[in-house]
Design an enzyme around this catalytic site. Structure first.
Site, PDB file in Angstrom:
ATOM      1  N   GLU B  73      10.643 -24.907  21.929  1.00 26.86           N
ATOM      2  CA  GLU B  73      11.535 -23.746  22.701  1.00 26.86           C
ATOM      3  C   GLU B  73      10.673 -23.586  23.925  1.00 26.86           C
ATOM      4  O   GLU B  73      11.163 -23.374  24.802  1.00 26.86           O
ATOM      5  CB  GLU B  73      11.733 -22.355  22.038  1.00 26.86           C
ATOM      6  CG  GLU B  73      13.046 -22.353  21.087  1.00 26.86           C
ATOM      7  CD  GLU B  73      12.855 -23.197  19.909  1.00 26.86           C
ATOM      8  OE1 GLU B  73      11.884 -23.692  19.661  1.00 26.86           O
ATOM      9  OE2 GLU B  73      13.874 -23.389  19.134  1.00 26.86           O
ATOM     10  N   HIS B 142      16.220 -13.955  10.941  1.00 28.69           N
ATOM     11  CA  HIS B 142      17.594 -14.755  11.692  1.00 28.69           C
ATOM     12  C   HIS B 142      18.683 -13.567  12.252  1.00 28.69           C
ATOM     13  O   HIS B 142      19.666 -14.126  12.673  1.00 28.69           O
ATOM     14  CB  HIS B 142      18.272 -15.770  10.846  1.00 28.69           C
ATOM     15  CG  HIS B 142      17.550 -17.107  10.747  1.00 28.69           C
ATOM     16  ND1 HIS B 142      16.506 -17.274  10.128  1.00 28.69           N
ATOM     17  CD2 HIS B 142      17.798 -18.393  11.147  1.00 28.69           C
ATOM     18  CE1 HIS B 142      15.860 -18.440  10.181  1.00 28.69           C
ATOM     19  NE2 HIS B 142      16.854 -19.133  11.010  1.00 28.69           N
TER      20      HIS B 142
END
Lengths: 435, 347
Positions: B73, B142
């Site tokens: 990322e 998450h």
């Protein structure tokens, strides 16, 4: 652009020799040893004066030497070329000399101005490392990109940003290259292809890689054949332990991006010695792990840096992908002007001052005489005086500038209570609106 | 499943579209219109998108414009930002915004701040998009909602769509925008279908950034929400309607800039406010809205502002605990009733 497939043929054996098929003319020595780690004693700044001891090998040094030795199988070692002189013309030599003198004098002036209170905050000087900036950037052309760290004044200057603009920016004036909004650590110039100026180490590497990506995209997707811009990322030894560095080595190799990763290894990350922080201090070795040629060069010698730069840049422009270049260099001052200035190896590297070395070379090879070099120094001094005067005389940014440039499209400030976009309110740009 | 917005009479919907298709069509059309737009992220290409948002795009535009990235990322976000510096228009997809935390340095420091630091020389026309907030049973790492974090950062525009119309219009606006836009989607909404008019389906359809939408007009209390919570608020409004409370539901659409004008105008009409969000309470979206209303419309408030937020805990896994940790329709109903029965002076 093969985005999904691992590079098939770019692994170690094919990397040797590093760039050119014509091995006899390539002067690049991919690993030179003993590289300095073999001869350095691990020492911390507080442990007193450092004396390089080539003969004595502690266990650590032997280990490092052993690592370096096995590395030779990864990237071909060429014997040091015998009697091959780096040929430059007088003009090229003087350009290099002038650029380095500009860099050094500018930074010295910064130190003066800082201690007089004209500059403030964090100022990181580049003294001692000029050969790297000059060596690389003077081989670039207009349209190429440079991305740096907080130690970015000299990169900006080498790339062509006027000394006046950089000095004004440091003074925080409205005439600065970023109108006083960036500061020492954030030099951006769209015109000159300077992509910053980043405070976090490692941050500039993906940005530089992105600029290289854009170059490739323009060529292949937008079908603009005239584009062959390359991107050069400058960063330090401390950055080479950062995840983003490795992420970008991987992606640059994967997508064969036209980028050169230049490590300015000055051995120290503030007060953390490179050897204390890094399991394998040979940074150039990390390139081949990703299928990228790794080169180690003496960063105190501008001519050697320039040789490597020319090859690496040509390689990138051809479309052969990235190169990792580790430049052995040193900073003659502290990490920043707020930090102590007492690194142990200073005396050793001061003797290898790149400017004095180039001066000696130019004189020895009759490419210039003392008077010419002195006149360059004088001219640079005048440029700097003018830069300081200009910066002093320049105005501070006006109040209204505070809210400017946050967005390219300032509707991002939203809709005001009167139902219109705030940026349409005249008092917004006059600096009197309430936001 | 018919969504409450189809109750609105003047939207003669001929067609329904899922949010997933809305996003896909928006990206497709913008990539067709401008070859500088490209998509990058994990699994966006050959896998057709982790949530199938980018289905078919690799086949249509090729691997040069739909890039499968390695799981890096920080690296690929920075590459996207760097390519945007000089004029490409990347859409960076994060598999969820939780993973964007590994890239948040680039979202904030290289994207949001660059136009300012460079004094307008270098703008960053990039879109960061992906699912945000809780899904179902995906636990603490998450499930975080990032609206408040990104919403506090100058230099960013932060959008959060609810319906398919929102998704299409706001994503197109985001891609065309010259500034960095954080586009917070919701995984649960991807499969939900909404009616869309012909106007929405037109390739030139965009929604303005910074404008909220009044999803349901009312007179008694204003409820603000964004993303999935808009659906919950609308359902709560139906329940409350039967009890004689007429709720006005505002779909924020834009977290930054926040449409304070619409919110305040509504509160001045209804005199009561309930804010709903899925994220954590402290320093949340509701806190900002409450302050905005107190600053601008204090005299119009007949009751203290009520906040409905997610519980102040990392998201638990057990289904019953998870249910307690996110706002439910009954929480909204309860809060509205509380807002309506309390007055400014005493309970």
């Amino acid at each position: 652009m093969a985005s999904c497939h691992a590079p098939q043929a770019s692994f170690f054996p094919q990397i040797s020799p590093p760039f050119s098929a014509d091995t006899s003319s390539s002067p690049i020595v991919s690993c030179r040893f003993p590289c300095r780690y073999a001869s350095l004693q691990v020492s911390s700044p507080s442990s007193g004066t450092f004396v390089p001891r080539a003969e004595e090998k502690t266990k650590t040094e032997r280990n490092i030497f052993a690592c370096a030795a096995t590395a030779s199988r990864l990237v071909a070692e060429k014997p040091a070329p015998t009697k091959k002189k780096t040929t430059i013309t007088k003009e090229e030599g003087l350009v290099l000399y002038e650029d380095m003198v500009l860099g050094r004098s500018f930074e010295d002036m910064c130190a003066q101005m800082y201690y007089r209170g004209k500059m403030f905050g964090f100022v990181h000087l580049y003294n001692g490392q000029e050969a790297v900036s000059t060596g690389f950037i003077k081989c670039l052309k207009e349209g190429d990109f440079v991305c740096s760290t907080y130690r970015d004044h000299v990169h900006a200057l080498s790339k062509g940003v006027p000394a006046r603009s950089v000095m004004s920016e440091l003074f925080g004036k409205a005439t600065g290259v970023c109108r006083g909004q960036g500061g020492s650590m954030h030099m951006f110039s769209k015109e000159h292809g300077v992509l910053g100026g980043f405070a976090f180490i490692g941050e500039g590497i993906p940005v530089a890689t992105g600029a290289a990506f854009k170059s490739k995209y323009e060529k292949e997707v937008l079908k603009n054949d005239k584009v062959d811009a390359v991107s050069v990322a400058f960063f330090g030894d401390g950055t080479c332990n950062n995840g983003q560095f490795f992420e970008c080595l991987n992606m640059a190799a994967l997508w064969k991006l036209p980028i050169i990763f230049v490590v300015e290894n000055n051995l120290w990350a503030i007060g953390m010695s490179h050897i204390r922080a890094t399991s394998d201090p040979n940074i150039w070795k990390k390139g081949p792990a990703f299928g990228i040629p790794g080169v180690h060069v003496d960063g105190m010698d501008v001519l050697k840096v320039r040789e490597v730069a020319i090859e690496a840049i040509a390689r990138a422009r051809r479309g052969d992908g990235p190169t990792l270049v580790e430049c052995e260099t040193y900073r003659f001052r502290g990490h920043s002007l707020a930090d102590p200035d007492e690194l142990p190896e200073k005396a050793h590297y001061a003797a290898r001052d790149p400017i004095l070395a180039l001066k000696k070379y130019l004189l020895q090879h009759n490419l210039a005489d003392e008077n010419e070099l002195k006149s360059i120094q004088t001219r640079i001094d005048e440029v700097l005086e003018d830069a300081v005067d200009f910066a002093e005389a320049s105005p501070l940014p006006p109040r209204s500038q505070l809210l400017e440039n946050v967005f390219a499209d300032p509707k991002g400030f939203g809709i005001g209570p009167d139902g219109r976009y705030r940026c349409e309110d005249p008092s917004f740009t006059a600096g009197t609106a309430q936001v | 499943m018919q969504s409450p917005s189809s109750l609105r009479s003047f939207c003669a919907a001929a067609k329904e579209m899922t949010v997933r298709d809305a996003l896909n069509s928006a990206i497709d059309e913008e990539m067709s219109a401008d070859s500088k737009v490209y998509l990058m992220g994990e699994e966006v290409g050959e896998y057709q998108g982790a949530y199938k948002i980018s289905k078919g795009l690799l086949q249509k535009f090729g691997p040069d414009r739909v890039l499968d990235t390695p799981i890096t990322e920080a690296g690929f976000t920075g590459i996207g930002v760097g390519s945007a510096f000089y004029g490409l228009k990347p859409i960076v997809e994060f598999m969820t915004f939780n993973f964007a935390m590994q890239a948040i340095d680039h979202i904030i420091n290289s994207a949001a701040k660059t136009n300012y630091m460079s004094a307008g020389q270098i703008s960053v026309p990039i879109v960061f998009r992906g699912p945000n907030g809780a899904a179902a049973g995906v636990a603490a790492q998450h499930s975080q909602c990032f609206a408040a974090w990104y919403g506090s950062c100058p230099g960013l525009k932060v959008l959060s769509p609810y319906s398919a119309e929102d998704a299409r219009g706001l994503l197109k606006a985001a891609i065309r925008d010259p500034d960095p836009v954080v586009f917070l989607e919701n995984e649960i909404l991807y499969g939900e279908a909404f009616p869309v008019s012909a106007e929405v389906l037109d390739p030139s359809f965009v929604l303005p950034i910074g404008k909220a939408k009044i999803e349901r007009e009312g007179t008694d209390v204003t409820v603000t929400a964004f993303s999935k919570m808009v659906g919950y608020a609308l359902k709560a409004a139906e329940i409350l309607e039967k009890e004689g409370i007429n709720v006005e539901v505002i779909n924020l659409r834009s977290i930054r800039p926040l449409d304070r004008a619409t919110i305040n105008q509504s509160v001045r009409k209804t005199n009561r406010l309930v804010t709903v969000e899925e994220g954590w309470p402290q320093h949340g979206i509701g806190a900002e809205i409450c302050t905005s209303v107190v600053e601008e419309s204090f005299d119009y408030l007949d009751a203290p502002v009520e906040r409905i937020t997610g519980a102040d805990v990392p998201m638990p896994y057990a289904a019953n605990l998870e249910r307690m940790a996110v706002p439910q329709i009954e929480d909204i109903v309860r809060a509205v009733k509380r807002a309506c029965s309390r007055s400014a002076r005493g309970k």
